[in-house]
Design an enzyme around this catalytic site. Structure first.
Site, PDB file in Angstrom:
ATOM      1  N   ASP A  91     -49.436   8.350-110.736  1.00  0.00           N
ATOM      2  CA  ASP A  91     -48.183   8.444-109.879  1.00  0.00           C
ATOM      3  C   ASP A  91     -48.628   8.366-108.443  1.00  0.00           C
ATOM      4  O   ASP A  91     -49.393   9.089-107.996  1.00  0.00           O
ATOM      5  CB  ASP A  91     -47.711   9.928-109.957  1.00  0.00           C
ATOM      6  CG  ASP A  91     -47.025  10.172-111.286  1.00  0.00           C
ATOM      7  OD1 ASP A  91     -47.201   9.417-112.374  1.00  0.00           O
ATOM      8  OD2 ASP A  91     -46.130  11.289-111.407  1.00  0.00           O
ATOM      9  N   LYS A 153     -40.045   7.597-108.960  1.00  0.00           N
ATOM     10  CA  LYS A 153     -40.016   9.160-108.960  1.00  0.00           C
ATOM     11  C   LYS A 153     -39.551   9.624-107.661  1.00  0.00           C
ATOM     12  O   LYS A 153     -39.700   9.174-106.483  1.00  0.00           O
ATOM     13  CB  LYS A 153     -41.456   9.567-109.115  1.00  0.00           C
ATOM     14  CG  LYS A 153     -41.528  10.995-109.225  1.00  0.00           C
ATOM     15  CD  LYS A 153     -43.170  11.381-109.426  1.00  0.00           C
ATOM     16  CE  LYS A 153     -43.528  12.534-109.293  1.00  0.00           C
ATOM     17  NZ  LYS A 153     -44.963  12.831-109.625  1.00  0.00           N
ATOM     18  N   LYS A 182     -38.199   9.091-112.781  1.00  0.00           N
ATOM     19  CA  LYS A 182     -38.565  10.388-113.011  1.00  0.00           C
ATOM     20  C   LYS A 182     -38.344  11.181-111.869  1.00  0.00           C
ATOM     21  O   LYS A 182     -38.333  11.249-110.617  1.00  0.00           O
ATOM     22  CB  LYS A 182     -40.311  10.400-112.971  1.00  0.00           C
ATOM     23  CG  LYS A 182     -40.976  11.697-112.854  1.00  0.00           C
ATOM     24  CD  LYS A 182     -42.451  11.634-113.088  1.00  0.00           C
ATOM     25  CE  LYS A 182     -43.166  13.004-113.027  1.00  0.00           C
ATOM     26  NZ  LYS A 182     -44.484  12.804-113.041  1.00  0.00           N
TER      27      LYS A 182
END
Length: 222
Positions: A91, A153, A182
């Site tokens: 991430d 995300k 996400k």
């Protein structure tokens, strides 16, 4: 929908600065027990964690975290190092200042380089929605799609706010084919989790849902 359906898309997360190996080990044990999608932990623990879980749980880590303003070369090194140490998912945080300066090509190229460094492993791109305008969020959906990352995300969980229903809906509507969403930051109940999923979230970043399960006598409901 039952808890199992929710937990299987959860990145069970611990990224606090004070996290010890004992804390990380608990996250790993719980992630395995509740069949989470991954455990998202600091990069310094990735090798130890990967050895510990021995394939029973994917290990996720963060790079350029939480502010995103490291150089691209630094982020690429971080990604390669994490993958070499056993991370299955990365991430990353974008350079938010570059986005606000309109340096879109540079933001896209950085994501593309980090995605290449991931060598086939999943890359999730954190855009820190709480700091962006709606137009910037939409632009990042376009950029992430063009750069080839697997996920966009919402949040680090370390800024002014986390995921919102409106942001997840917006992102789901504007990402291109094959890009997943996400939601992370502030997801505190299974009802919230199901709402995020209904709006298009394919993955959830949180530690609270597992904590709820651990405090529940009957793991089949909530």
């Amino acid at each position: 929908m039952n808890t199992t359906d929710v937990l299987k898309i959860v990145d069970h997360t611990l990224l606090t600065q004070t996290a010890t190996w004992a804390d990380i080990k608990t996250i790993l044990d719980d992630g395995i027990k509740y069949h989470c999608a991954s455990a998202c932990i600091p990069a310094a623990y990735v090798k130890q964690a990967a050895d510990y879980v021995d394939g029973r749980l994917p290990i996720c880590t963060v790079i350029g975290f939480p502010n995103g303003y490291s150089t691209t070369a630094t982020k690429v090194f971080e990604a390669k190092d994490a993958i070499a140490n056993g991370a299955a998912e990365i991430d990353m945080v974008i350079n938010i200042g570059f986005l606000k300066d309109g340096r879109y090509d540079e933001v896209e190229e950085e994501i593309r380089q980090i995605h290449e460094a991931c060598d086939g492993h999943i890359l999730k791109v954190i855009i820190e929605t709480c700091l962006l305008t709606e137009e910037e969020k939409i632009k990042m959906c376009e950029i992430v799609t063009k750069a080839g990352a697997e996920f966009i995300k919402t949040s680090t969980g370390f800024s002014t706010a986390g995921a919102t229903f409106d942001d997840v809906k917006l992102m789901h509507e504007h990402v291109g084919p094959g890009v997943k969403v996400k939601a992370a930051g502030g997801i505190s109940s299974f009802d919230d989790a199901e709402k995020f999923m209904s709006l298009g979230a394919d993955r959830l970043g949180t530690s609270r849902l597992v904590k709820i399960m651990k405090n529940t006598d009957n793991g089949a409901g909530y």
